[in-house]
Structure formats: structure tokens, C-alpha cells
Write a protein that holds these residues in place. Structure first.
Motif, PDB file in Angstrom:
ATOM      1  N   LYS A 102     -22.013  35.369  -5.363  1.00 55.34           N
ATOM      2  CA  LYS A 102     -20.862  34.495  -5.132  1.00 55.34           C
ATOM      3  C   LYS A 102     -19.657  35.330  -4.706  1.00 55.34           C
ATOM      4  O   LYS A 102     -19.405  36.398  -5.266  1.00 55.34           O
ATOM      5  CB  LYS A 102     -20.556  33.746  -6.433  1.00 55.34           C
ATOM      6  CG  LYS A 102     -19.440  32.734  -6.349  1.00 55.34           C
ATOM      7  CD  LYS A 102     -19.309  32.002  -7.679  1.00 55.34           C
ATOM      8  CE  LYS A 102     -18.216  30.947  -7.627  1.00 55.34           C
ATOM      9  NZ  LYS A 102     -18.114  30.211  -8.902  1.00 55.34           N
ATOM     10  N   LYS A 103     -18.921  34.839  -3.731  1.00 57.26           N
ATOM     11  CA  LYS A 103     -17.742  35.556  -3.228  1.00 57.26           C
ATOM     12  C   LYS A 103     -16.502  34.675  -3.358  1.00 57.26           C
ATOM     13  O   LYS A 103     -16.519  33.512  -2.970  1.00 57.26           O
ATOM     14  CB  LYS A 103     -17.955  35.958  -1.767  1.00 57.26           C
ATOM     15  CG  LYS A 103     -19.046  37.003  -1.579  1.00 57.26           C
ATOM     16  CD  LYS A 103     -19.297  37.309  -0.115  1.00 57.26           C
ATOM     17  CE  LYS A 103     -20.229  36.325   0.537  1.00 57.26           C
ATOM     18  NZ  LYS A 103     -21.628  36.419   0.030  1.00 57.26           N
ATOM     19  N   ILE A 104     -15.449  35.253  -3.926  1.00 59.16           N
ATOM     20  CA  ILE A 104     -14.178  34.543  -4.035  1.00 59.16           C
ATOM     21  C   ILE A 104     -13.051  35.447  -3.535  1.00 59.16           C
ATOM     22  O   ILE A 104     -13.212  36.663  -3.434  1.00 59.16           O
ATOM     23  CB  ILE A 104     -13.883  34.099  -5.488  1.00 59.16           C
ATOM     24  CG1 ILE A 104     -13.610  35.325  -6.376  1.00 59.16           C
ATOM     25  CG2 ILE A 104     -15.001  33.257  -6.056  1.00 59.16           C
ATOM     26  CD1 ILE A 104     -12.815  35.016  -7.620  1.00 59.16           C
ATOM     27  N   VAL A 105     -11.916  34.840  -3.236  1.00 58.30           N
ATOM     28  CA  VAL A 105     -10.701  35.582  -2.878  1.00 58.30           C
ATOM     29  C   VAL A 105      -9.717  35.456  -4.027  1.00 58.30           C
ATOM     30  O   VAL A 105      -9.515  34.365  -4.574  1.00 58.30           O
ATOM     31  CB  VAL A 105     -10.079  35.032  -1.573  1.00 58.30           C
ATOM     32  CG1 VAL A 105      -8.692  35.639  -1.344  1.00 58.30           C
ATOM     33  CG2 VAL A 105     -10.978  35.342  -0.382  1.00 58.30           C
ATOM     34  N   PHE A 106      -9.110  36.573  -4.416  1.00 61.32           N
ATOM     35  CA  PHE A 106      -8.108  36.619  -5.481  1.00 61.32           C
ATOM     36  C   PHE A 106      -6.905  37.366  -4.915  1.00 61.32           C
ATOM     37  O   PHE A 106      -6.946  38.574  -4.732  1.00 61.32           O
ATOM     38  CB  PHE A 106      -8.701  37.326  -6.700  1.00 61.32           C
ATOM     39  CG  PHE A 106      -7.761  37.516  -7.863  1.00 61.32           C
ATOM     40  CD1 PHE A 106      -6.626  36.741  -8.031  1.00 61.32           C
ATOM     41  CD2 PHE A 106      -8.038  38.483  -8.818  1.00 61.32           C
ATOM     42  CE1 PHE A 106      -5.781  36.931  -9.116  1.00 61.32           C
ATOM     43  CE2 PHE A 106      -7.206  38.689  -9.914  1.00 61.32           C
ATOM     44  CZ  PHE A 106      -6.069  37.901 -10.060  1.00 61.32           C
ATOM     45  N   THR A 107      -5.843  36.616  -4.597  1.00 55.85           N
ATOM     46  CA  THR A 107      -4.690  37.192  -3.897  1.00 55.85           C
ATOM     47  C   THR A 107      -3.376  36.837  -4.575  1.00 55.85           C
ATOM     48  O   THR A 107      -3.262  35.789  -5.225  1.00 55.85           O
ATOM     49  CB  THR A 107      -4.660  36.701  -2.432  1.00 55.85           C
ATOM     50  OG1 THR A 107      -3.474  37.181  -1.786  1.00 55.85           O
ATOM     51  CG2 THR A 107      -4.688  35.173  -2.341  1.00 55.85           C
ATOM     52  N   ASN A 108      -2.381  37.688  -4.402  1.00 56.92           N
ATOM     53  CA  ASN A 108      -1.030  37.396  -4.880  1.00 56.92           C
ATOM     54  C   ASN A 108      -0.271  36.503  -3.899  1.00 56.92           C
ATOM     55  O   ASN A 108       0.856  36.100  -4.166  1.00 56.92           O
ATOM     56  CB  ASN A 108      -0.235  38.693  -5.094  1.00 56.92           C
ATOM     57  CG  ASN A 108      -0.616  39.392  -6.390  1.00 56.92           C
ATOM     58  OD1 ASN A 108      -1.206  38.800  -7.286  1.00 56.92           O
ATOM     59  ND2 ASN A 108      -0.274  40.664  -6.490  1.00 56.92           N
ATOM     60  N   ALA A 109      -0.886  36.227  -2.767  1.00 56.47           N
ATOM     61  CA  ALA A 109      -0.256  35.377  -1.751  1.00 56.47           C
ATOM     62  C   ALA A 109      -0.374  33.905  -2.142  1.00 56.47           C
ATOM     63  O   ALA A 109      -1.214  33.539  -2.964  1.00 56.47           O
ATOM     64  CB  ALA A 109      -0.925  35.604  -0.400  1.00 56.47           C
ATOM     65  N   PRO A 110       0.470  33.034  -1.547  1.00 56.61           N
ATOM     66  CA  PRO A 110       0.360  31.601  -1.824  1.00 56.61           C
ATOM     67  C   PRO A 110      -0.867  30.985  -1.165  1.00 56.61           C
ATOM     68  O   PRO A 110      -1.388  31.508  -0.182  1.00 56.61           O
ATOM     69  CB  PRO A 110       1.648  31.027  -1.224  1.00 56.61           C
ATOM     70  CG  PRO A 110       2.057  31.997  -0.181  1.00 56.61           C
ATOM     71  CD  PRO A 110       1.621  33.338  -0.675  1.00 56.61           C
ATOM     72  N   LEU A 111      -1.299  29.848  -1.710  1.00 63.47           N
ATOM     73  CA  LEU A 111      -2.538  29.225  -1.259  1.00 63.47           C
ATOM     74  C   LEU A 111      -2.501  28.802   0.209  1.00 63.47           C
ATOM     75  O   LEU A 111      -3.464  29.018   0.942  1.00 63.47           O
ATOM     76  CB  LEU A 111      -2.853  28.016  -2.137  1.00 63.47           C
ATOM     77  CG  LEU A 111      -4.187  27.315  -1.876  1.00 63.47           C
ATOM     78  CD1 LEU A 111      -5.361  28.255  -2.086  1.00 63.47           C
ATOM     79  CD2 LEU A 111      -4.333  26.083  -2.760  1.00 63.47           C
ATOM     80  N   HIS A 112      -1.401  28.205   0.657  1.00 65.07           N
ATOM     81  CA  HIS A 112      -1.346  27.724   2.039  1.00 65.07           C
ATOM     82  C   HIS A 112      -1.509  28.870   3.037  1.00 65.07           C
ATOM     83  O   HIS A 112      -2.155  28.738   4.061  1.00 65.07           O
ATOM     84  CB  HIS A 112      -0.046  26.949   2.308  1.00 65.07           C
ATOM     85  CG  HIS A 112       1.177  27.803   2.399  1.00 65.07           C
ATOM     86  ND1 HIS A 112       1.872  28.238   1.292  1.00 65.07           N
ATOM     87  CD2 HIS A 112       1.821  28.329   3.473  1.00 65.07           C
ATOM     88  CE1 HIS A 112       2.900  28.969   1.669  1.00 65.07           C
ATOM     89  NE2 HIS A 112       2.897  29.053   2.986  1.00 65.07           N
ATOM     90  N   TYR A 113      -0.939  30.030   2.688  1.00 60.21           N
ATOM     91  CA  TYR A 113      -1.048  31.224   3.533  1.00 60.21           C
ATOM     92  C   TYR A 113      -2.476  31.764   3.507  1.00 60.21           C
ATOM     93  O   TYR A 113      -3.057  32.071   4.551  1.00 60.21           O
ATOM     94  CB  TYR A 113      -0.063  32.289   3.052  1.00 60.21           C
ATOM     95  CG  TYR A 113      -0.311  33.678   3.591  1.00 60.21           C
ATOM     96  CD1 TYR A 113       0.186  34.078   4.826  1.00 60.21           C
ATOM     97  CD2 TYR A 113      -1.057  34.607   2.847  1.00 60.21           C
ATOM     98  CE1 TYR A 113      -0.038  35.365   5.321  1.00 60.21           C
ATOM     99  CE2 TYR A 113      -1.286  35.880   3.322  1.00 60.21           C
ATOM    100  CZ  TYR A 113      -0.773  36.254   4.563  1.00 60.21           C
ATOM    101  OH  TYR A 113      -1.017  37.523   5.040  1.00 60.21           O
ATOM    102  N   ALA A 114      -3.055  31.887   2.302  1.00 65.92           N
ATOM    103  CA  ALA A 114      -4.419  32.419   2.154  1.00 65.92           C
ATOM    104  C   ALA A 114      -5.423  31.588   2.941  1.00 65.92           C
ATOM    105  O   ALA A 114      -6.290  32.124   3.637  1.00 65.92           O
ATOM    106  CB  ALA A 114      -4.800  32.485   0.678  1.00 65.92           C
TER     107      ALA A 114
END
Length: 208
Positions: A102-114
Motif C-alpha cells: 500500500k502506498k500513501i502520501v504524507f505531506t505538510n502541504a495542504p490537501l488541495h495542493y497535494a
């Protein structure tokens, strides 16, 4: 037991430093200047101070000035404009396709940008979830709170996860709680909390 791949977004899955980060940085300083009615130089100094104390400009603005995080993130991350600077990569798509688990993204950026960046990269089908700064209630990596919230969402233990990141501070937290860590960087500095090191994301399938 299936492996969980946790990917950072900016400067891990794509190059953000050359064109995207300078524009976000400029937008953040302009926002602080306008919101607090101070000069750009003063706004830059305050941002630097908040980064040292809180780990992010936004966290400081929320704590000290009661700034609405949604407003801040929308005004400083113009997803439509920023996604224009994203370059698609067949090699990246092939790498993600080959990775089992399983692959996920975990970012400090906001959701709309990601979402916009991932769509521009044309890799959305490879990820089962995107965890953004909103997912952690605005507690940015490398905060332990942020990692614990994501693990709770996933219903997984740290040892089941591999964190792929360009930021050493974030990998340090991941390693401390028991995740496997992979650094995506050209830096040669050796650290105990990096299990593997690659210079670009497309080398991941060669080292996993």
C-alpha cells in the motif's frame, strides 16, 4: 504482512525546490506582511522565528495571531498556478507501479495542493490515501503528534511502514518510533536514522 510505503510529496516525488517553493515562500511572506500590517522584511523575520519555535509559519500564526489556517493555506498555495511547474515522469510512474504494498502520501502541504500536484504528475492511481497538514490538525512533520495521527488513521504499527523522505528531521522521528527510513537526497552525511539512501526516487525499486 503487506508493507506500507509512506511518501513525502515535495522534493521526494517531484522537484519543488527549483520553482514551486520560491513562489510559496513569497506568497507566505506577502500574506504575513498584509495580515499583520508589517513590512516584507519584518514578515520574513517573524516567519523565521515561528519556524524555529513552532516548526512552521502557520503554527505560529495560529498560536500567536489566531489566523484561520484554511484561509492561510488557500492564499499561499495556489494549486492551479503551482501545478503548472510539475513535470511528469514515466520513470516515476514505473517505479510506483513496481512497488508492492500500500502506498500513501504524507505531506505538510495542504490537501488541495497535494491533490493538484499528484494529478499533474499523473500518479494518483498508485496511492490509496493522501494525508495532509489538515489530517494532523495542523501539526507538521517532524512532530510526533503528526506521525501518531497518521498511524492511527492507517491502523498500522510503525514497523509495518517505510518512510520515503528528503527531510532528515522527518526521517529522524520516523526512525525513532520504529519505521524503516529511506532518504532521497544527494547529501552524503551519514546518520543512524537513515536505513537506506537513494539520490532520486526512481532508484527505489533498485534498493527495496
Amino acid at each position: 504482512m503487506s508493507k506500507i510505503w509512506i511518501f513525502d510529496l515535495d522534493d521526494t516525488l517531484h522537484d519543488a525546490s527549483s520553482k514551486i517553493f520560491p513562489r510559496i515562500n513569497q506568497s507566505m511572506t506577502a500574506y504575513v506582511s498584509q495580515k499583520l500590517n508589517i513590512s516584507n522584511d519584518a514578515a520574513h523575520e517573524i516567519r523565521d522565528q515561528y519556524w524555529k519555535v513552532y516548526g512552521a509559519t502557520l503554527k505560529g500564526l495560529m498560536e500567536i495571531h489566531g489566523v484561520d489556517p484554511k484561509e492561510f493555506l488557500l492564499k499561499t498555495h495556489d494549486a492551479y498556478e503551482l501545478s503548472k511547474f510539475v513535470k511528469q515522469s514515466h520513470a516515476l510512474k514505473n517505479t510506483l507501479k513496481k512497488l508492492r504494498g500500500k502506498k500513501i502520501v504524507f505531506t505538510n502541504a495542504p490537501l488541495h495542493y497535494a491533490i493538484a500536484i499528484i494529478k499533474s504528475l499523473n500518479i494518483e492511481k498508485y496511492f490509496s490515501a493522501i494525508y495532509s497538514i489538515e489530517s494532523t490538525k495542523y501539526n507538521p512533520k517532524p512532530s510526533l503528534i503528526a506521525f501518531r495521527k497518521i498511524l492511527r488513521h492507517l491502523g498500522k504499527k510503525p514497523y509495518q511502514c517505510t518512510m520515503v523522505e528528503d527531510d532528515l528531521a522527518n526521517l529522524k522521528t520516523a526512525y525513532k518510533i520504529g519505521m524503516k527510513t529511506i532518504l532521497v537526497s544527494r547529501q552524503n552525511k551519514k546518520t543512524i536514522f537513515v536505513n537506506k539512501r537513494i539520490t532520486k526516487i526512481t532508484q527505489l525499486t533498485q534498493s527495496s
